[in-house]
Design an enzyme around this catalytic site. Structure first.
Site, mmCIF file in Angstrom:
data_model
loop_
_atom_site.group_PDB
_atom_site.id
_atom_site.type_symbol
_atom_site.label_atom_id
_atom_site.label_comp_id
_atom_site.label_asym_id
_atom_site.label_seq_id
_atom_site.Cartn_x
_atom_site.Cartn_y
_atom_site.Cartn_z
ATOM 1 N N ASP A 1 32.040 41.755 38.084
ATOM 2 C CA ASP A 1 31.522 43.087 38.414
ATOM 3 C C ASP A 1 31.753 43.943 37.177
ATOM 4 O OD1 ASP A 1 30.686 45.419 39.533
ATOM 5 O OD2 ASP A 1 32.351 45.622 40.929
ATOM 6 N N ASP B 1 41.394 40.235 28.950
ATOM 7 C CA ASP B 1 40.045 40.629 28.559
ATOM 8 C C ASP B 1 39.109 39.470 28.855
ATOM 9 O OD1 ASP B 1 37.681 41.329 27.317
ATOM 10 O OD2 ASP B 1 38.599 41.872 25.405
ATOM 11 N N GLU C 1 42.182 41.906 34.842
ATOM 12 C CA GLU C 1 41.733 43.260 34.519
ATOM 13 C C GLU C 1 42.251 43.625 33.126
ATOM 14 O OE1 GLU C 1 40.396 46.765 33.848
ATOM 15 O OE2 GLU C 1 39.709 45.688 35.632
ATOM 16 N N CYS D 1 27.332 48.220 39.555
ATOM 17 C CA CYS D 1 27.044 49.370 40.419
ATOM 18 C C CYS D 1 26.032 50.247 39.698
ATOM 19 C CB CYS D 1 28.311 50.155 40.739
ATOM 20 S SG CYS D 1 28.035 51.404 42.018
ATOM 21 N N PRO E 1 39.229 48.556 40.275
ATOM 22 C CA PRO E 1 40.567 48.929 40.759
ATOM 23 C C PRO E 1 41.110 48.053 41.883
ATOM 24 C CG PRO E 1 38.949 50.401 41.705
ATOM 25 C CD PRO E 1 38.185 49.485 40.792
ATOM 26 N N GLY E 2 40.320 47.043 42.348
ATOM 27 C CA GLY E 2 40.922 46.080 43.258
ATOM 28 C C GLY E 2 40.272 45.897 44.606
ATOM 29 N N ALA F 1 38.597 42.956 37.705
ATOM 30 C CA ALA F 1 39.090 43.187 39.061
ATOM 31 C C ALA F 1 39.400 44.641 39.401
ATOM 32 C CB ALA F 1 40.334 42.333 39.318
#
Length: 477
Positions: A357, A340, A314, A410, A292-293, A290
């Site tokens: 992600d 984790d 996270e 990304c 940085p949010g 998650a």
């Protein structure tokens, strides 16, 4: 009578003048190099401090930003030009000297700053931060550089496309050769497409905001920005673009976490997962990586609108705190935990929708983090591979039968995208996973050039977004 010639009085040594704009830009470049910092994290506090001291106005801040990002984006091209102007290998030039040189080259070849001003300001900076001797070296090199323009220099230092296409593109568009090769493989096609992509990587991206559903609206953000600065998003129904830039944090909705800064590609990924068709229960959602949010905040808002709850997990505690900050005030049920995803605390079959992600090379966000292209190495992909596969395998266990997992990165690198998904589905390195692809293209209505599917790869030059990848998988057994 004294026949000795009279000595002329010594000329007072002039103390070098500290230019606050260029000194701040140099500080930022050194932080990027010495501490592996990211410019988008280092520069804002430096600018804020300078404004507070009264040293800076908006034009100064704009110039400092251009000097930092322009120098980082075109570092590869400028290195090749500097190397042609010196009589030693580039690796023997101390990094602080090279930072001053490259920043000077950028002023000469990449801005409208007059030649004499670019050289004199760079030499003066060198006197302040490097000393008189090195300032003379900087002066000599920049005077050689000033003898030609950027196109002329590139024609000199880059091989022809016909002789070495990848090296030509690497120097012309300032990307490491291995990155050019990887992007070209992922993109496919001929010369035009890869050149468009590399050029897009070197353009300054717009600031894009997200209006979190049920908490703010695009109309509110557009009104707050005004007609001159506020533009609707291209693809996401939650997006607003800041045409003239500015400070997103000055907006009330952003201060209250009802809106945030988020690339439109990230918005599309979260919305596609949220809108994937499901049968039966749809009350438990997970964001498994998650921090940085940003995506977690959008998912939490979407989940709240349907009466669903989001668990945001996270691994890194400091990033988990950023997630908590992003989700603060969300009206729906949510929880943020430090966990984790490869060794999860939740039971198998718990969730209806999961977003993974995963950590990756970040090659899809080179517009925003230009220094990443010089920091990453081809070998880094090997270190990400086990983690990416492990997170996806655990996500497929954690989702219920009939539920959907979104695997996102990304990065457009094939080794981090479709190869990972196919390896997990086919059981390479573990047990096969019983799942079917969900066509993600149908969940991004109106977005063109999404390829053959069923997964989706977004591109800066085609979509104006980061190069986000999304695969949607429905567990079948």
């Amino acid at each position: 009578m004294n026949d000795q010639p009279r000595r002329r009085p010594a000329t007072p040594h002039r103390r070098p003048q500290k230019d606050p704009v260029r000194f701040l830009a140099f500080e930022a470049l050194r932080a990027v190099d010495e501490r592996d910092a990211y410019a988008n994290l280092v520069l804002p506090p430096l600018l804020k401090k300078a404004r507070a001291k009264g040293d800076f106005d908006s034009r100064d801040a704009a110039l400092a930003t251009e000097l930092v990002y322009g120098t980082l984006r075109l570092q590869g091209t400028y290195d090749a030009i500097v190397a042609a102007c010196i009589d030693r290998p580039l690796r023997e030039v101390d990094p602080p000297v090279l930072d001053v040189l490259n920043m000077g080259v950028h002023q000469l070849l990449g801005t409208r700053i007059p030649t004499h001003a670019a050289v004199s300001a760079s030499v003066e900076l060198a006197r302040v931060v490097l000393g008189e001797g090195r300032a003379k070296f900087v002066n000599a090199v920049l005077r050689k550089v000033s003898a030609d323009d950027l196109d002329g220099w590139v024609a000199r230092v880059a091989p022809s496309y016909e002789d070495d296409a990848e090296d030509h593109l690497a120097i012309v568009h300032s990307h490491p050769r291995w990155v050019v090769s990887a992007l070209w493989d992922a993109l496919g096609g001929g010369r035009a497409g890869i050149e468009d992509l590399l050029e897009a990587d070197n353009e300054r991206p717009e600031v894009t905001l997200v209006a979190r559903p049920g908490r703010s609206t695009t109309e509110e953000l557009l009104e707050a920005l005004g007609e001159e600065n506020g533009l609707p998003g291209r693809w996401s129904p939650y997006a607003v673009r800041m045409a003239e830039g500015g400070e997103p944090g000055a907006l009330t909705a952003v201060q209250e976490s009802r809106a945030g800064v988020q690339d439109e590609g990230s918005q599309l990924v979260a919305a596609a997962l949220a809108n994937a068709p499901l049968e039966g229960r749809d009350t438990r959602w997970l964001d498994g990586c998650a921090g940085p949010g940003g995506k977690a905040a959008l998912l939490a808002a979407l989940a709240a609108g349907r009466g669903a709850a989001l668990l945001a997990a996270e691994k890194q505690p400091h990033r988990a705190r950023l997630v908590e900050r992003s989700l603060a005030g969300n009206p729906g049920p949510y929880q943020v935990i430090t966990a984790d995803g490869t060794r999860p605390p939740w039971q198998p079959g718990t969730f209806d929708r999961i977003l993974m992600d995963v950590p990756c090379s970040g090659l899809g966000a080179l517009r925003r983090r230009p220094e990443a292209r010089w920091r990453r190495r081809k070998e880094d992909l090997e270190s990400f591979a086990p983690l990416q596969r492990g997170l996806l395998r655990e996500a497929m266990k954690a989702v219920r039968i009939g539920g959907v997992v979104g695997y996102a990165t990304c990065s457009p690198h094939l080794a981090e995208t479709r190869v990972v998904v196919e390896d997990v589905l086919k059981g390479r390195g573990g047990a096969p996973v019983e799942a079917e692809w969900v066509d993600a293209r149908a969940l991004m209505p109106g977005v063109p050039a999404l390829g053959d599917g069923p997964d989706v790869q977004l591109w800066p030059h085609l979509h104006g977004t980061d190069a986000m990848y999304l695969a949607l998988l429905r567990r079948t057994g």
